[in-house]
Write a protein that holds these residues in place. Structure first.
Motif, mmCIF file in Angstrom:
data_model
loop_
_atom_site.group_PDB
_atom_site.id
_atom_site.type_symbol
_atom_site.label_atom_id
_atom_site.label_comp_id
_atom_site.label_asym_id
_atom_site.label_seq_id
_atom_site.Cartn_x
_atom_site.Cartn_y
_atom_site.Cartn_z
ATOM 1 N N THR A 61 0.838 -1.203 0.000
ATOM 2 C CA THR A 61 0.000 0.000 0.000
ATOM 3 C C THR A 61 0.869 1.248 0.000
ATOM 4 O OG1 THR A 61 -1.807 -1.136 1.150
ATOM 5 C CG2 THR A 61 -1.756 1.272 1.300
ATOM 6 N N THR A 62 1.879 1.271 0.854
ATOM 7 C CA THR A 62 2.764 2.432 0.964
ATOM 8 C C THR A 62 3.474 2.707 -0.353
ATOM 9 O OG1 THR A 62 3.129 1.866 3.292
ATOM 10 C CG2 THR A 62 4.615 3.473 2.327
ATOM 11 N N LYS A 63 3.938 1.652 -1.014
ATOM 12 C CA LYS A 63 4.648 1.819 -2.287
ATOM 13 C C LYS A 63 3.747 2.426 -3.365
ATOM 14 C CE LYS A 63 8.245 -1.688 -1.763
ATOM 15 N NZ LYS A 63 8.762 -2.991 -2.196
ATOM 16 N N LEU A 64 2.444 2.207 -3.249
ATOM 17 C CA LEU A 64 1.507 2.813 -4.197
ATOM 18 C C LEU A 64 1.301 4.297 -3.901
ATOM 19 C CD1 LEU A 64 -1.235 0.025 -4.400
ATOM 20 C CD2 LEU A 64 0.363 0.675 -6.215
ATOM 21 N N LEU A 65 1.642 4.711 -2.674
ATOM 22 C CA LEU A 65 1.383 6.084 -2.250
ATOM 23 C C LEU A 65 2.624 6.968 -2.175
ATOM 24 C CD1 LEU A 65 -1.123 5.349 0.670
ATOM 25 C CD2 LEU A 65 -1.680 6.140 -1.647
ATOM 26 N N ALA A 66 3.785 6.379 -1.922
ATOM 27 C CA ALA A 66 4.986 7.193 -1.705
ATOM 28 C C ALA A 66 6.244 6.451 -2.136
ATOM 29 C CB ALA A 66 5.087 7.563 -0.220
ATOM 30 N N GLU A 67 7.256 7.206 -2.519
ATOM 31 C CA GLU A 67 8.529 6.612 -2.920
ATOM 32 C C GLU A 67 9.440 6.390 -1.720
ATOM 33 O OE1 GLU A 67 10.419 8.852 -5.986
ATOM 34 O OE2 GLU A 67 8.725 8.683 -7.376
ATOM 35 N N ASN A 68 9.454 7.331 -0.814
ATOM 36 C CA ASN A 68 10.332 7.255 0.350
ATOM 37 C C ASN A 68 9.513 7.065 1.622
ATOM 38 O OD1 ASN A 68 12.771 7.827 -1.165
ATOM 39 N ND2 ASN A 68 11.975 9.909 -1.359
ATOM 40 N N TYR A 69 9.882 6.077 2.400
ATOM 41 C CA TYR A 69 9.134 5.798 3.627
ATOM 42 C C TYR A 69 10.032 5.045 4.602
ATOM 43 C CZ TYR A 69 8.645 1.270 1.314
ATOM 44 O OH TYR A 69 8.907 0.073 0.675
ATOM 45 N N LYS A 70 9.614 5.059 5.867
ATOM 46 C CA LYS A 70 10.330 4.350 6.921
ATOM 47 C C LYS A 70 9.455 3.214 7.439
ATOM 48 C CE LYS A 70 12.561 8.627 8.467
ATOM 49 N NZ LYS A 70 12.648 9.615 9.560
#
Length: 196
Positions: A61-70
């Motif tokens: 889900t995160t990869k669909l929303l943002a490139e950089n994340y922790k």
């Protein structure tokens, strides 16, 4: 500052209504569509930081929303231990004593090979206290249980947990101003920009 909590896109196990806390399932096609639907609204917001649960459905889900994340393990769903992969009727049938003990104290009972809801509350609280001191809006991709804990913590009432129904692919927003915490939105999709 605002903490925007996104519940991951739905999975096949969600559709089967089983307890799947730490089972590492992928989001379904329906889940992908849910996230695409909210993404077009989230793109209008500049987030200071993005955090994700380490579980596969949240990371996808995160990869669909943002490139950089922790990745933050405190954002993982509750570990249901021996109850993982079972629906409530199956739990009652297979683990009668454990299910009875769980029902009698849903907050503090530690499920064998799993954890208690109190433990989920504690790690959610520590996470909020940590990021709540930062500046700028923060995006957090996590699970229904963690988000229900966060919403309950606004009232400092752990027994509010079951009063919240957090939908897949939606945003729930908690704001923190000078140490005061309040809810701005629950299960929001298309008006997320207006909420912030």
């Amino acid at each position: 500052m605002n903490i925007v909590f996104i519940r991951h896109g739905s999975t096949e196990l969600n559709h089967k209504h089983v307890y799947a806390g730490v089972i590492d399932s992928e989001i379904s096609q329906k889940g992908i569509e849910e996230i695409k639907s909210i993404k077009k609204h989230l793109q209008k917001i500049k987030f200071h930081e993005v955090y994700s649960s380490p579980l596969k459905r949240a990371v996808q889900t995160t990869k669909l929303l943002a490139e950089n994340y922790k990745i933050d393990s405190r954002l993982s769903e509750m570990n249901f231990g021996i109850f993982e992969g079972l629906n409530y009727c199956q739990i009652e049938s297979k683990y009668a004593n454990e299910s009875k003990a769980w029902a009698q104290d849903v907050l503090n009972y530690s499920i064998p090979k799993g954890e208690s809801l109190a433990e989920v509350f504690n790690r959610t609280k520590v996470f909020i206290e940590e990021v709540g001191s930062k500046k700028g809006d923060i995006l957090v991709v996590t699970h229904g249980g963690v988000i229900a804990c966060a919403l309950s913590l606004v009232f400092n009432q752990y027994d509010y947990f079951y009063k919240f129904k957090v939908m897949h692919g939606t945003a729930s927003v908690i704001s923190i101003e000078d140490g005061y915490m309040y809810i701005k939105a629950i299960n929001c999709i298309d008006n997320i920009v207006d909420v912030l």
